[in-house]
Design a protein around this motif. Sequence first.
Motif, PDB file in Angstrom:
ATOM      1  N   ILE A 198       0.899  -0.889  -0.080  1.00 31.47           N
ATOM      2  CA  ILE A 198      -0.076   0.225   0.297  1.00 31.47           C
ATOM      3  C   ILE A 198       1.038   0.641   0.046  1.00 31.47           C
ATOM      4  N   TRP A 199       1.904   1.208   0.185  1.00 31.75           N
ATOM      5  CA  TRP A 199       2.744   2.449   0.256  1.00 31.75           C
ATOM      6  C   TRP A 199       3.918   2.517  -0.679  1.00 31.75           C
ATOM      7  N   ASP A 200       3.681   1.770  -2.314  1.00 28.89           N
ATOM      8  CA  ASP A 200       3.982   2.436  -3.245  1.00 28.89           C
ATOM      9  C   ASP A 200       3.236   2.356  -4.380  1.00 28.89           C
ATOM     10  N   GLU A 201       3.449   2.489  -5.715  1.00 32.42           N
ATOM     11  CA  GLU A 201       2.518   2.092  -7.071  1.00 32.42           C
ATOM     12  C   GLU A 201       2.532   1.216  -7.473  1.00 32.42           C
ATOM     13  N   THR A 202       2.920   0.160  -7.070  1.00 27.22           N
ATOM     14  CA  THR A 202       2.563  -1.789  -6.223  1.00 27.22           C
ATOM     15  C   THR A 202       1.439  -1.919  -7.282  1.00 27.22           C
ATOM     16  N   LEU A 203      -0.320  -1.979  -5.978  1.00 22.42           N
ATOM     17  CA  LEU A 203      -0.868  -1.789  -5.470  1.00 22.42           C
ATOM     18  C   LEU A 203      -1.436  -1.294  -6.592  1.00 22.42           C
ATOM     19  N   TYR A 204      -1.502  -0.264  -7.752  1.00 22.71           N
ATOM     20  CA  TYR A 204      -2.373   0.041  -8.485  1.00 22.71           C
ATOM     21  C   TYR A 204      -2.177  -0.679  -9.621  1.00 22.71           C
ATOM     22  N   LYS A 205      -0.563  -0.549  -9.706  1.00 21.81           N
ATOM     23  CA  LYS A 205      -0.302  -0.977 -10.995  1.00 21.81           C
ATOM     24  C   LYS A 205      -0.895  -2.907 -11.359  1.00 21.81           C
ATOM     25  N   ALA A 206      -0.692  -3.525 -10.552  1.00 25.06           N
ATOM     26  CA  ALA A 206      -1.596  -4.591 -10.266  1.00 25.06           C
ATOM     27  C   ALA A 206      -2.277  -4.674 -10.656  1.00 25.06           C
TER      28      ALA A 206
ATOM     29  N   VAL B 110      -3.649   9.987 -23.875  1.00 24.85           N
ATOM     30  CA  VAL B 110      -4.880   9.959 -23.749  1.00 24.85           C
ATOM     31  C   VAL B 110      -4.650   9.010 -23.018  1.00 24.85           C
ATOM     32  N   LEU B 111      -5.534   8.527 -21.630  1.00 27.59           N
ATOM     33  CA  LEU B 111      -5.799   7.907 -21.087  1.00 27.59           C
ATOM     34  C   LEU B 111      -7.089   7.436 -21.407  1.00 27.59           C
ATOM     35  N   LEU B 112      -7.624   6.398 -21.359  1.00 29.68           N
ATOM     36  CA  LEU B 112      -8.513   6.083 -19.946  1.00 29.68           C
ATOM     37  C   LEU B 112      -8.637   5.532 -19.171  1.00 29.68           C
ATOM     38  N   PHE B 113     -10.131   5.652 -18.381  1.00 32.20           N
ATOM     39  CA  PHE B 113      -9.475   4.971 -17.265  1.00 32.20           C
ATOM     40  C   PHE B 113     -11.530   4.205 -16.671  1.00 32.20           C
ATOM     41  N   GLU B 114     -10.979   3.548 -16.372  1.00 32.10           N
ATOM     42  CA  GLU B 114     -12.602   3.199 -15.898  1.00 32.10           C
ATOM     43  C   GLU B 114     -13.339   3.310 -14.296  1.00 32.10           C
ATOM     44  N   ARG B 115     -14.534   3.676 -14.585  1.00 35.61           N
ATOM     45  CA  ARG B 115     -15.145   4.159 -14.093  1.00 35.61           C
ATOM     46  C   ARG B 115     -15.211   4.524 -12.813  1.00 35.61           C
ATOM     47  N   ALA B 116     -15.320   3.735 -12.275  1.00 37.40           N
ATOM     48  CA  ALA B 116     -16.271   3.170 -10.432  1.00 37.40           C
ATOM     49  C   ALA B 116     -14.677   3.803 -10.014  1.00 37.40           C
ATOM     50  N   THR B 117     -13.475   2.945 -10.410  1.00 36.89           N
ATOM     51  CA  THR B 117     -12.329   2.950  -9.204  1.00 36.89           C
ATOM     52  C   THR B 117     -11.342   3.816  -9.604  1.00 36.89           C
ATOM     53  N   PHE B 118     -11.260   4.595 -11.680  1.00 35.04           N
ATOM     54  CA  PHE B 118      -9.797   5.225 -11.740  1.00 35.04           C
ATOM     55  C   PHE B 118      -8.641   4.688 -12.577  1.00 35.04           C
ATOM     56  N   LEU B 119      -9.021   3.157 -11.961  1.00 36.11           N
ATOM     57  CA  LEU B 119      -7.896   2.573 -12.934  1.00 36.11           C
ATOM     58  C   LEU B 119      -7.672   2.950 -14.158  1.00 36.11           C
ATOM     59  N   VAL B 120      -7.120   3.201 -14.909  1.00 34.21           N
ATOM     60  CA  VAL B 120      -6.162   3.043 -16.270  1.00 34.21           C
ATOM     61  C   VAL B 120      -6.124   1.992 -16.910  1.00 34.21           C
ATOM     62  N   ILE B 121      -7.370   2.114 -17.781  1.00 31.31           N
ATOM     63  CA  ILE B 121      -7.389   0.720 -18.505  1.00 31.31           C
ATOM     64  C   ILE B 121      -6.429   0.717 -20.544  1.00 31.31           C
TER      65      ILE B 121
ATOM     66  N   ILE C 102       6.966   8.487 -14.485  1.00 29.74           N
ATOM     67  CA  ILE C 102       6.331   6.974 -15.282  1.00 29.74           C
ATOM     68  C   ILE C 102       5.237   7.274 -13.553  1.00 29.74           C
ATOM     69  N   HIS C 103       5.106   8.134 -12.460  1.00 29.96           N
ATOM     70  CA  HIS C 103       4.131   7.623 -11.571  1.00 29.96           C
ATOM     71  C   HIS C 103       2.917   8.699 -11.943  1.00 29.96           C
ATOM     72  N   ARG C 104       2.912   8.916 -12.987  1.00 35.37           N
ATOM     73  CA  ARG C 104       1.482  10.152 -13.888  1.00 35.37           C
ATOM     74  C   ARG C 104       0.079   9.521 -12.989  1.00 35.37           C
ATOM     75  N   PHE C 105       0.058   8.256 -13.797  1.00 34.90           N
ATOM     76  CA  PHE C 105      -1.526   7.202 -13.626  1.00 34.90           C
ATOM     77  C   PHE C 105      -2.562   7.236 -12.450  1.00 34.90           C
ATOM     78  N   GLU C 106      -0.836   6.568 -11.515  1.00 35.73           N
ATOM     79  CA  GLU C 106      -1.437   6.893 -10.021  1.00 35.73           C
ATOM     80  C   GLU C 106      -1.470   8.297  -9.579  1.00 35.73           C
ATOM     81  N   LYS C 107      -0.513   9.067  -9.106  1.00 34.87           N
ATOM     82  CA  LYS C 107      -1.109  10.187  -9.203  1.00 34.87           C
ATOM     83  C   LYS C 107      -2.658  11.012  -9.359  1.00 34.87           C
TER      84      LYS C 107
END
Length: 256
Positions: A107-115, A146-157, A168-173
Amino acid sequence: EPACSDEGLDTFMENYFTSQRDNIFRNVEVLIYVFDVESRELEKDMHYYQSCLEAILQNSPDAKIFCLVHKMDLVQEDQRDLIFKEREEDLRRLSRPLECACFRTSIWDETLYKAWSSIVYQLIPNVQQLEMNLRNFAQIIEADEVLLFERATFLVISHYQCKEQRDIHRFEKISNIIKQFKLSCSKLAASFQSMEVRNSNFAAFIDIFTSNTYVMVVMSDPSIPSAATLINIRNARKHFEKLERVDGPKHSLLMR
């Protein structure tokens, strides 16, 4: 948090895999199993995992399997690669004849978001067609990215970039900023729909795109007015909505 003795937990788990087995594991398309890397009961963890796999094989043999090896930040940095590789090899061996994809997370870095983004990406039907259309859209409107996000979670799909980006961490930010902003909106009984951020170097537009996605368009050409970009986003909606309908139903997830 409610406390639960080991004996009570074992009883619950056994009941989970016996009396409710057929109901829980029928028509499952995705199993996501989270392992605590510091667990002192690895043998029991693996036993429950294999019980899940047996139920999946009997009831949903085509399900996709994902394993998160979590709390990797608690492992000494010079040991992380080795420990994860060993755990990944064990899980893949235990998962046969099913295949599993493993991710190291914290939970302390970008790995959870990437997963999570990677898992969602793998669940999208016809993802190559989606990416091709996103690339065409970006090139036609002369966007930097151009980025496409899942609507509920805002994860980049999905995303396409025409210009190299430094962060390189811009998506999570971006995802975290928008989720916090959406939360602030909800506290005021308002709903988030769109946003435009502009400075001397670029303009970024975030807008509802399809029934399941948001889109973010980044432009750096000052000669292109905001109205033109917003019209282009609006005109692309119908096309991408049609792609979603062709792709078919969404996957159902089983978290363990």
